[in-house]
Enzyme design. Structure first.
Site, short mmCIF file in Angstrom:
data_model
loop_
_atom_site.label_atom_id
_atom_site.label_comp_id
_atom_site.label_asym_id
_atom_site.label_seq_id
_atom_site.Cartn_x
_atom_site.Cartn_y
_atom_site.Cartn_z
N HIS A 75 106.92 1.91 55.04
CA HIS A 75 106.81 2.12 53.59
C HIS A 75 106.70 3.61 53.23
CE1 HIS A 75 105.26 -2.30 53.29
NE2 HIS A 75 106.56 -2.22 53.48
N ASN B 76 101.30 1.22 56.37
CA ASN B 76 100.46 2.20 55.68
C ASN B 76 101.20 3.49 55.43
OD1 ASN B 76 98.52 0.29 55.91
ND2 ASN B 76 97.41 1.27 57.56
N SER C 85 96.76 -6.79 58.49
CA SER C 85 97.83 -7.07 57.52
C SER C 85 97.71 -8.50 57.03
CB SER C 85 99.20 -6.84 58.15
OG SER C 85 100.20 -7.20 57.21
P1 NAD Z 1 97.02 -6.00 52.40
O1 NAD Z 1 96.19 -5.17 51.50
O2 NAD Z 1 97.95 -7.00 51.80
O3 NAD Z 1 96.07 -6.84 53.39
C1 NAD Z 1 95.09 -6.22 54.12
C2 NAD Z 1 94.50 -7.23 55.10
O4 NAD Z 1 93.54 -6.54 55.88
C3 NAD Z 1 93.76 -8.41 54.42
O5 NAD Z 1 94.25 -9.62 54.96
C4 NAD Z 1 92.28 -8.17 54.80
O6 NAD Z 1 91.62 -9.37 55.08
C5 NAD Z 1 92.39 -7.34 56.04
N1 NAD Z 1 91.27 -6.42 56.28
C6 NAD Z 1 90.46 -5.80 55.38
N2 NAD Z 1 89.57 -5.02 55.99
C7 NAD Z 1 89.79 -5.14 57.33
C8 NAD Z 1 89.20 -4.59 58.49
N3 NAD Z 1 88.17 -3.72 58.41
N4 NAD Z 1 89.69 -4.94 59.70
C9 NAD Z 1 90.73 -5.82 59.81
N5 NAD Z 1 91.32 -6.38 58.74
C10 NAD Z 1 90.87 -6.05 57.52
O7 NAD Z 1 97.75 -5.01 53.35
P2 NAD Z 1 99.21 -4.99 53.91
O8 NAD Z 1 99.52 -6.28 54.58
O9 NAD Z 1 99.30 -3.74 54.66
O10 NAD Z 1 100.18 -4.89 52.65
C11 NAD Z 1 99.88 -4.14 51.53
C12 NAD Z 1 100.89 -3.10 51.13
O11 NAD Z 1 100.19 -2.06 50.49
C13 NAD Z 1 101.61 -2.45 52.26
O12 NAD Z 1 102.92 -2.52 51.92
C14 NAD Z 1 101.14 -0.98 52.30
O13 NAD Z 1 102.27 -0.13 52.27
C15 NAD Z 1 100.38 -0.76 51.03
N6 NAD Z 1 99.03 -0.18 51.17
C16 NAD Z 1 98.82 0.87 52.03
C17 NAD Z 1 97.54 1.42 52.18
C18 NAD Z 1 97.32 2.56 53.14
O14 NAD Z 1 98.24 3.32 53.42
N7 NAD Z 1 96.12 2.72 53.70
C19 NAD Z 1 96.47 0.89 51.45
C20 NAD Z 1 96.72 -0.17 50.55
C21 NAD Z 1 98.01 -0.70 50.44
#
Ligand code: NAD
Ligand code: ZN
Length: 247
Positions: free
Chosen positions: A117, A100, A191
């Site tokens: 990231h 994140n 994740s």
């Molecule tokens: P992802 O979006 O690919 O996957 C998120 C996962 O979290 C999904 O499998 C989903 O089922 C699960 N999820 C959703 N709500 C949840 C909850 N309340 N409790 C537990 N699990 C839950 O995320 P990723 O694997 O981190 O990869 C995405 C990329 O996007 C990363 O590289 C990241 O840098 C970036 N990203 C970051 C943010 C942030 O900083 N908050 C937000 C979106 C994307």
């Protein structure tokens, strides 16, 4: 009960490490990329958030980033973030590796946070190198598109996040893999485990003999390697886990 089993593993661990993804911030109102309600349903993040798109047309990047930034800057840590900070303070976790960029782990009190990231809290000028807080750039976005550098007037201001097509920060990657190689427990939270090399972190830990705990709303490709899998919301599961470990 699976949470009890996870608590047992964490209680006896000496070098437990967490890896978090966008899911841990979903309950703070920040949309994930994948999964239910994820941004992938709205647009293709690989296209919008790629370095090529950014360099070709910074305004097209910032128009999407403006709305996401507004949400992320206003977001507050949720009970999942707070439980992870408690686990570290109680000595149950030695470090937290995150995909994140929202800064919410630091806000909740986690100390050793490795941002694979980068951070969305700062913006760098690709022309002169000046760094300024994202909050200051955010304020200008309604009147200036794309935003301009206050020092050199350039229009290539980029959040200090790793865009698709950019290399990852070498020091953070090295630290993350070192932690993984030495871990006895790896706790993966929120994740989808499909973004590499971040998804490689739990594999390295497993190969080094660590036990793996997965807490995620939906199944992940690594569930079959995990010693404990908990399908649920991190904001509900993690406080329970922290309470059971005395965190
Ligand atoms: P992802 O979006 O690919 O996957 C998120 C996962 O979290 C999904 O499998 C989903 O089922 C699960 N999820 C959703 N709500 C949840 C909850 N309340 N409790 C537990 N699990 C839950 O995320 P990723 O694997 O981190 O990869 C995405 C990329 O996007 C990363 O590289 C990241 O840098 C970036 N990203 C970051 C943010 C942030 O900083 N908050 C937000 C979106 C994307
Ligand atoms: Zn500049």
């Amino acid at each position: 009960m699976t949470v009890e089993r996870a608590a047992e593993l964490l209680s006896t661990a000496r070098r437990a490490v967490a890896l978090t993804g966008a899911g841990v911030s979903a309950e703070s109102g920040i949309p994930t990329f994948r999964g239910e309600g994820g941004l992938w349903a709205k647009y293709d993040p690989v296209k919008v958030s790629s370095i090529d798109t950014f360099l070709a047309d910074p305004a097209s990047y910032w128009r999407v980033s403006r709305d996401r930034g507004r949400v992320a800057l206003a977001a507050k840590p949720n009970p999942g973030h707070l439980a992870l900070a408690e686990l570290e303070a109680a000595g149950r976790l030695v470090a937290l590796i995150t995909q994140n960029t929202d800064g919410l782990h630091q806000d909740s009190g986690s100390k050793r946070v490795i941002e694979l990231h980068g951070s969305g809290r700062k913006v760098v000028c690709l022309d002169c190198g000046r760094v300024e807080p994202r909050s200051e750039v955010q304020e200008r976005l309604d009147v200036e598109m794309p935003p301009r550098c206050r020092q050199c007037g350039g229009t290539r201001l980029k959040p200090t996040v790793v865009l698709f097509g950019e290399p990852m920060p070498a020091a953070a990657v090295q630290e993350a893999f070192e932690l993984a190689r030495n871990a006895d427990v790896i706790l993966v939270v929120g994740s989808s485990l499909v973004v590499y090399p971040a998804a490689e972190v739990p594999l390295v830990a497993l190969r080094a003999g660590a036990r793996m705990i997965v807490v995620n709303a939906e199944p992940t490709p690594f569930d079959r390697f995990a010693h404990v899998v908990i399908h649920g919301r991190s904001g509900e599961v993690l406080p329970h886990l922290a309470a059971l470990t005395g965190g």
